[in-house]
Design a protein around this motif. Structure first.
Motif, PDB file in Angstrom:
ATOM      1  N   GLN A 338       0.823  -1.205   0.000  1.00 31.64           N
ATOM      2  CA  GLN A 338       0.000   0.000   0.000  1.00 31.64           C
ATOM      3  C   GLN A 338       0.861   1.261   0.000  1.00 31.64           C
ATOM      4  OE1 GLN A 338      -2.340  -0.829   3.511  1.00 31.64           O
ATOM      5  NE2 GLN A 338      -3.966  -1.859   2.364  1.00 31.64           N
ATOM      6  N   ALA A 339       1.955   1.232   0.772  1.00 29.03           N
ATOM      7  CA  ALA A 339       2.858   2.380   0.803  1.00 29.03           C
ATOM      8  C   ALA A 339       3.536   2.573  -0.557  1.00 29.03           C
ATOM      9  CB  ALA A 339       3.906   2.189   1.898  1.00 29.03           C
ATOM     10  N   TYR A 340       3.941   1.469  -1.180  1.00 28.73           N
ATOM     11  CA  TYR A 340       4.569   1.546  -2.506  1.00 28.73           C
ATOM     12  C   TYR A 340       3.607   2.156  -3.520  1.00 28.73           C
ATOM     13  CZ  TYR A 340       7.323   0.062  -6.576  1.00 28.73           C
ATOM     14  OH  TYR A 340       8.064   0.045  -7.742  1.00 28.73           O
ATOM     15  N   ASP A 341       2.357   1.695  -3.501  1.00 28.34           N
ATOM     16  CA  ASP A 341       1.364   2.222  -4.437  1.00 28.34           C
ATOM     17  C   ASP A 341       1.054   3.690  -4.173  1.00 28.34           C
ATOM     18  OD1 ASP A 341       1.193  -0.217  -5.715  1.00 28.34           O
ATOM     19  OD2 ASP A 341      -0.602  -0.875  -4.641  1.00 28.34           O
ATOM     20  N   GLU A 342       1.160   4.101  -2.903  1.00 24.35           N
ATOM     21  CA  GLU A 342       0.958   5.513  -2.589  1.00 24.35           C
ATOM     22  C   GLU A 342       2.064   6.363  -3.203  1.00 24.35           C
ATOM     23  OE1 GLU A 342      -0.165   9.152  -1.153  1.00 24.35           O
ATOM     24  OE2 GLU A 342      -1.368   7.315  -1.206  1.00 24.35           O
ATOM     25  N   VAL A 343       3.285   5.824  -3.243  1.00 24.05           N
ATOM     26  CA  VAL A 343       4.420   6.574  -3.773  1.00 24.05           C
ATOM     27  C   VAL A 343       4.489   6.507  -5.295  1.00 24.05           C
ATOM     28  CG1 VAL A 343       6.948   6.778  -3.783  1.00 24.05           C
ATOM     29  CG2 VAL A 343       5.750   6.234  -1.660  1.00 24.05           C
ATOM     30  N   PHE A 344       4.257   5.295  -5.854  1.00 26.77           N
ATOM     31  CA  PHE A 344       4.441   5.099  -7.301  1.00 26.77           C
ATOM     32  C   PHE A 344       3.140   4.761  -8.035  1.00 26.77           C
ATOM     33  CE2 PHE A 344       8.636   3.951  -5.442  1.00 26.77           C
ATOM     34  CZ  PHE A 344       9.397   4.931  -6.062  1.00 26.77           C
ATOM     35  N   ARG A 345       2.005   4.829  -7.333  1.00 25.92           N
ATOM     36  CA  ARG A 345       0.665   4.632  -7.897  1.00 25.92           C
ATOM     37  C   ARG A 345       0.316   3.166  -8.139  1.00 25.92           C
ATOM     38  NH1 ARG A 345       0.558   9.535 -12.432  1.00 25.92           N
ATOM     39  NH2 ARG A 345       1.702  11.033 -11.147  1.00 25.92           N
ATOM     40  N   THR A 346       1.261   2.375  -8.607  1.00 26.76           N
ATOM     41  CA  THR A 346       0.983   0.965  -8.881  1.00 26.76           C
ATOM     42  C   THR A 346       2.292   0.179  -8.842  1.00 26.76           C
ATOM     43  OG1 THR A 346      -0.062  -0.577 -10.437  1.00 26.76           O
ATOM     44  CG2 THR A 346       1.281   1.182 -11.377  1.00 26.76           C
ATOM     45  N   GLY A 347       2.173  -1.157  -8.808  1.00 28.48           N
ATOM     46  CA  GLY A 347       3.357  -2.012  -8.844  1.00 28.48           C
ATOM     47  C   GLY A 347       3.809  -2.519  -7.497  1.00 28.48           C
ATOM     48  N   GLY A 348       3.085  -2.166  -6.447  1.00 25.08           N
ATOM     49  CA  GLY A 348       3.498  -2.574  -5.115  1.00 25.08           C
ATOM     50  C   GLY A 348       3.484  -4.075  -4.905  1.00 25.08           C
ATOM     51  N   ASP A 349       2.469  -4.749  -5.469  1.00 26.24           N
ATOM     52  CA  ASP A 349       2.375  -6.193  -5.268  1.00 26.24           C
ATOM     53  C   ASP A 349       3.561  -6.912  -5.913  1.00 26.24           C
ATOM     54  OD1 ASP A 349       1.518  -5.393  -7.759  1.00 26.24           O
ATOM     55  OD2 ASP A 349      -0.179  -6.783  -7.852  1.00 26.24           O
ATOM     56  N   VAL A 350       3.968  -6.472  -7.103  1.00 23.10           N
ATOM     57  CA  VAL A 350       5.107  -7.095  -7.787  1.00 23.10           C
ATOM     58  C   VAL A 350       6.398  -6.853  -7.006  1.00 23.10           C
ATOM     59  CG1 VAL A 350       6.503  -7.096  -9.902  1.00 23.10           C
ATOM     60  CG2 VAL A 350       4.003  -6.883 -10.035  1.00 23.10           C
ATOM     61  N   TRP A 351       6.590  -5.608  -6.544  1.00 21.01           N
ATOM     62  CA  TRP A 351       7.826  -5.274  -5.822  1.00 21.01           C
ATOM     63  C   TRP A 351       7.937  -6.051  -4.516  1.00 21.01           C
ATOM     64  CZ3 TRP A 351       9.303  -2.401  -1.302  1.00 21.01           C
ATOM     65  CH2 TRP A 351      10.668  -2.075  -1.258  1.00 21.01           C
ATOM     66  N   VAL A 352       6.877  -6.108  -3.752  1.00 21.93           N
ATOM     67  CA  VAL A 352       6.902  -6.812  -2.470  1.00 21.93           C
ATOM     68  C   VAL A 352       7.111  -8.304  -2.688  1.00 21.93           C
ATOM     69  CG1 VAL A 352       5.562  -7.425  -0.424  1.00 21.93           C
ATOM     70  CG2 VAL A 352       5.521  -5.080  -1.282  1.00 21.93           C
ATOM     71  N   ASP A 353       6.436  -8.883  -3.670  1.00 21.14           N
ATOM     72  CA  ASP A 353       6.615 -10.314  -3.947  1.00 21.14           C
ATOM     73  C   ASP A 353       8.049 -10.610  -4.367  1.00 21.14           C
ATOM     74  OD1 ASP A 353       4.023 -10.911  -3.311  1.00 21.14           O
ATOM     75  OD2 ASP A 353       3.297 -10.925  -5.386  1.00 21.14           O
ATOM     76  N   THR A 354       8.646  -9.713  -5.149  1.00 20.30           N
ATOM     77  CA  THR A 354      10.036  -9.896  -5.569  1.00 20.30           C
ATOM     78  C   THR A 354      10.971  -9.875  -4.372  1.00 20.30           C
ATOM     79  OG1 THR A 354       9.590  -8.837  -7.699  1.00 20.30           O
ATOM     80  CG2 THR A 354      11.887  -8.972  -7.012  1.00 20.30           C
ATOM     81  N   MET A 355      10.756  -8.927  -3.465  1.00 21.89           N
ATOM     82  CA  MET A 355      11.581  -8.845  -2.257  1.00 21.89           C
ATOM     83  C   MET A 355      11.401 -10.089  -1.378  1.00 21.89           C
ATOM     84  SD  MET A 355      13.176  -5.914  -2.496  1.00 21.89           S
ATOM     85  CE  MET A 355      13.131  -6.101  -4.285  1.00 21.89           C
ATOM     86  N   ALA A 356      10.170 -10.562  -1.274  1.00 20.85           N
ATOM     87  CA  ALA A 356       9.880 -11.712  -0.412  1.00 20.85           C
ATOM     88  C   ALA A 356      10.483 -12.996  -0.962  1.00 20.85           C
ATOM     89  CB  ALA A 356       8.366 -11.862  -0.254  1.00 20.85           C
ATOM     90  N   LYS A 357      10.469 -13.157  -2.281  1.00 21.34           N
ATOM     91  CA  LYS A 357      10.970 -14.385  -2.889  1.00 21.34           C
ATOM     92  C   LYS A 357      12.492 -14.424  -2.979  1.00 21.34           C
ATOM     93  CE  LYS A 357       6.840 -15.173  -5.722  1.00 21.34           C
ATOM     94  NZ  LYS A 357       6.272 -15.153  -7.103  1.00 21.34           N
ATOM     95  N   ASP A 358      13.117 -13.272  -3.082  1.00 14.00           N
ATOM     96  CA  ASP A 358      14.572 -13.214  -3.202  1.00 14.00           C
ATOM     97  C   ASP A 358      15.094 -12.149  -2.251  1.00 14.00           C
ATOM     98  OD1 ASP A 358      17.213 -13.204  -3.885  1.00 14.00           O
ATOM     99  OD2 ASP A 358      16.934 -12.699  -5.991  1.00 14.00           O
ATOM    100  N   SER A 359      15.454 -12.562  -1.034  1.00 11.81           N
ATOM    101  CA  SER A 359      15.860 -11.591  -0.012  1.00 11.81           C
ATOM    102  C   SER A 359      17.147 -10.861  -0.386  1.00 11.81           C
ATOM    103  CB  SER A 359      16.044 -12.298   1.336  1.00 11.81           C
ATOM    104  OG  SER A 359      16.962 -13.377   1.217  1.00 11.81           O
TER     105      SER A 359
END
Length: 469
Positions: A338-359
């Protein structure tokens, strides 16, 4: 004053005209968080005949960086205040060459020092030989640190290393168990050589990209200052002038203004004017606002780097810091999205999933954010130092469970968020630190507490010497 227990001499190797000593500072608030790839050579009467030689040795000594600093033991202060351990200061200020030994673990502070005897005539062959001995010892301890750090990853766990090693072995559990057994053998028998030989063979099998990734993971775990920060910290230390209660004479050199001073600015987060298309800057600005009113932007090259830094600031301001484990809880992943989408409007789910899958991506964002600050030509060294990211230990609950969190060095009261609580509301769903470290009690809000060690020394942050990720 500091107690004797904080200062230990591990080994002294005495040759004719040369004294090599490795010392440890066990009280972190008195330690210097120097970069272990940096060697300080004092320019004085004993070293001046060899200055050209030291400059020539720079190429030969890579990846170590040789720093020449004008300083003589006669300039050492006779009296120091309570912010400095007098014994550590005495050893360093009466040496001619100083380097930090690569730490065995997070919070390990050891220093190798060399003291030369003044010779009537310079002996370049002798200096070549002893420099080689010094470098060989530093590299040997770096190798031992590498092995010990990997051993601790196996013993205590490290998510980034776990992801990395599973990728290297392509999920082959037999190879993983074989590697684990070598480090288990090291723990049980104190036989370092077997683990060292295995580690050398393992590194030879890695690609250049994998070696770079492993170096990043280890550097992130040990968390030492950059070369620029390290030089500033060390220079401030040796050039310090202290006031004495009995007005005894001070050293003859003039008082030098410190490079690292108290911060004179705030980091301010504000929404920017919305553009038609979202870009790498997003809809929020991060600015440095000096106490005198001068402001400058804090820019990052990529979205992920900016978001990681922004997230660190907000978490530091609201809950005390950003633990890596926030990327593994469903509730915190949703909040970060939600914070990512607030800053960049969209793409938060992809970014968070990427971080979670590859620390490892988390470490890369952190490293890139640090590099952006280090390379920002608008920032002086003092401002860059306080803006930069650091690792801090929080102690959670009645048993004081340790939790490693990311923070900036700037105190949270100097972090200003001017957005009508839009970003902080996004992060209301973050789990408590009690949940992160595994406490589960019906009345946890009443019995749990967070204890953050506050820096007590000049140039470093308190950390528990046994802190693990």
């Amino acid at each position: 004053m500091a107690e004797l227990v904080i200062f230990r001499i591990f080994a002294s190797i005495i040759h004719i005209g040369w004294l090599m000593t490795v010392i440890e500072c066990t009280e972190e608030r008195y330690a210097l968080n120097l970069n272990p790839y940096q060697i300080f050579v004092f320019i004085n009467e004993k070293t001046k005949p060899y200055l050209d030689l030291f400059k020539e040795l720079q190429e030969k000594s890579k990846p170590y960086d040789i720093v020449l600093l004008p300083f003589d033991s006669s300039e050492a202060q006779e009296y120091v205040d309570d912010s400095i351990d007098p014994q550590l200061y005495n050893v360093i200020s009466h040496s001619d060459i100083v380097a930090r030994v690569m730490p065995k673990k997070f919070g390990d502070y050891r220093y190798m020092t060399e003291t030369l005897l003044k010779r009537k005539n310079p002996d370049f062959d002798y200096m070549h030989s002893k420099w080689d001995q010094f470098m060989a010892s530093l590299k040997s301890k770096r190798s031992q640190s590498y092995v010990n750090t990997i051993r601790r990853f196996f013993q205590y766990g490290n998510q980034e290393f776990s992801d990395f090693i599973m990728d290297v072995f392509n999920g082959n559990l037999k190879e993983l168990m074989d590697m684990s057994s070598h480090y288990t053998h090291m723990v049980c028998t104190n036989d370092l050589s077997v683990a060292q030989n295995f580690t050398k063979e393992f590194l030879l099998k890695l690609t250049d990209s994998q070696k770079e990734q492993l170096d990043t993971i280890i550097k992130d775990a040990l968390d030492y200052n950059s070369l620029k920060e390290s030089k500033a910290v060390f220079s401030d230390y040796i050039y310090s002038v202290f006031e004495s209660d009995n007005d005894m004479p001070k050293a003859s050199f003039a008082k030098r203004e410190k490079t690292i001073k108290e911060p004179d600015f705030n980091i301010v987060i504000t929404p920017s004017k919305k553009k038609k298309l979202a870009d790498a800057e997003g809809d929020y600005e991060i600015q440095i606002v000096k106490d005198n009113g001068v402001s400058m932007p804090l820019d990052f090259g990529y979205r992920g780097d900016k978001m990681f830094y922004l997230l660190t600031l907000i978490c530091q301001k609201t809950v005390g810091g950003l633990p890596t484990k926030f990327f593994t809880f469903d509730s915190s992943k949703l909040a970060i999205k939600q914070a990512y989408d607030e800053v960049f409007r969209t793409g938060g789910d992809v970014w968070v999933d990427t971080m979670a899958k590859d620390s490892h991506k988390i470490s890369m964002c952190r490293s890139h954010a640090k590099e952006a600050i280090d390379n920002n030509t608008l920032l002086d060294i003092n401002t860059a130092y306080w803006c930069n990211l650091d690792t801090t230990a929080l102690y959670i609950g009645p048993k004081k469970k340790k939790l490693q969190v990311r923070r900036v060095r700037l105190p949270e009261e100097r972090i200003i968020i001017n957005d009508n609580n839009l970003l902080t509301r996004c992060l209301e769903g973050l789990p408590s630190f009690e949940q992160v470290v595994g406490y589960i009690t019906p009345n946890s809000a009443k019995v749990m507490e967070v204890n953050l060690k506050i820096p007590g020394g000049r140039f470093s942050h308190d950390r528990d010497k046994d802190l693990e990720e």
